[in-house]
Write an enzyme that holds these catalytic residues in place. Sequence first.
Site, PDB file in Angstrom:
ATOM      1  N   GLY A  45       0.822  -1.205   0.000  1.00  0.00           N
ATOM      2  CA  GLY A  45       0.000   0.000   0.000  1.00  0.00           C
ATOM      3  C   GLY A  45       0.849   1.246   0.000  1.00  0.00           C
ATOM      4  CD  GLN A  50       3.484   5.675   2.468  1.00  0.00           C
ATOM      5  OE1 GLN A  50       2.466   5.102   2.110  1.00  0.00           O
ATOM      6  NE2 GLN A  50       4.585   5.031   2.819  1.00  0.00           N
ATOM      7  CG  LEU A  88       6.642   0.979   0.398  1.00  0.00           C
ATOM      8  CD1 LEU A  88       5.797   1.273  -0.836  1.00  0.00           C
ATOM      9  CD2 LEU A  88       7.798   0.052   0.058  1.00  0.00           C
ATOM     10  CG  HIS A 129       0.314   0.544   7.148  1.00  0.00           C
ATOM     11  ND1 HIS A 129       1.387   0.070   7.874  1.00  0.00           N
ATOM     12  CD2 HIS A 129       0.810   1.495   6.311  1.00  0.00           C
ATOM     13  CE1 HIS A 129       2.487   0.725   7.479  1.00  0.00           C
ATOM     14  NE2 HIS A 129       2.164   1.590   6.530  1.00  0.00           N
ATOM     15  CD  GLU A 130      -0.888   2.181   2.871  1.00  0.00           C
ATOM     16  OE1 GLU A 130      -0.556   3.377   2.756  1.00  0.00           O
ATOM     17  OE2 GLU A 130      -0.057   1.273   3.043  1.00  0.00           O
ATOM     18  CG  HIS A 133       0.647   6.280   5.767  1.00  0.00           C
ATOM     19  ND1 HIS A 133       1.844   6.785   6.214  1.00  0.00           N
ATOM     20  CD2 HIS A 133       0.896   4.989   5.438  1.00  0.00           C
ATOM     21  CE1 HIS A 133       2.780   5.835   6.150  1.00  0.00           C
ATOM     22  NE2 HIS A 133       2.227   4.725   5.685  1.00  0.00           N
TER      23      HIS A 133
HETATM   24 CO    CO Z   1       3.175   2.931   5.354  1.00  0.00          CO
END
Ligand code: CO
Length: 150
Positions: A45, A50, A88, A129-130, A133
């Site tokens: 993801g 990001q 990432l 998780h995403e 963010h």
């Molecule tokens: Co992440």
Amino acid sequence: MIREIVQVGDPVLRRKCEPVTRFDRELCALLDDMKETLKAAEGAGLAAPQVGVPIRAVVVDVEEGYFEFINPKFVWQKGEQYGAEGCLSVRGKAGDVLRPSKVKIIFQDRNGDRYSLVARDFFARAICHELDHLDGVLYTDKAENVRPAE
Ligand code: CO
């Protein structure tokens, strides 16, 4: 176009991202780039912040397929799962995070059309998780044992 993935320490990763209001060519270009960037990085993801764009858009690539979620929101979260995550934007590390085992979200696609989706197991983990963010939260804030990745 592959975009550079912002690394931890950059303040853009800590911002509360803005809702997407314009479903235009610029958004499509961003999503296309995020897809290409995610595939190249072989991640599960990627969230818009990001790649340095603080808006509420994420892409997820899991067993169930490739998904784009714009303005995603949880409807509910159920159960628990505890397992490893990486990011990432936090290269070379992993940590175990407690997440719901099943989630329902509502979201828009790149055209602005509205959908809902139920995900479980790793797909649910990737979504959680995403979505974190988008509120400036990294998994390392929640993991108890951040360690070098294998
Ligand atoms: Co992440």
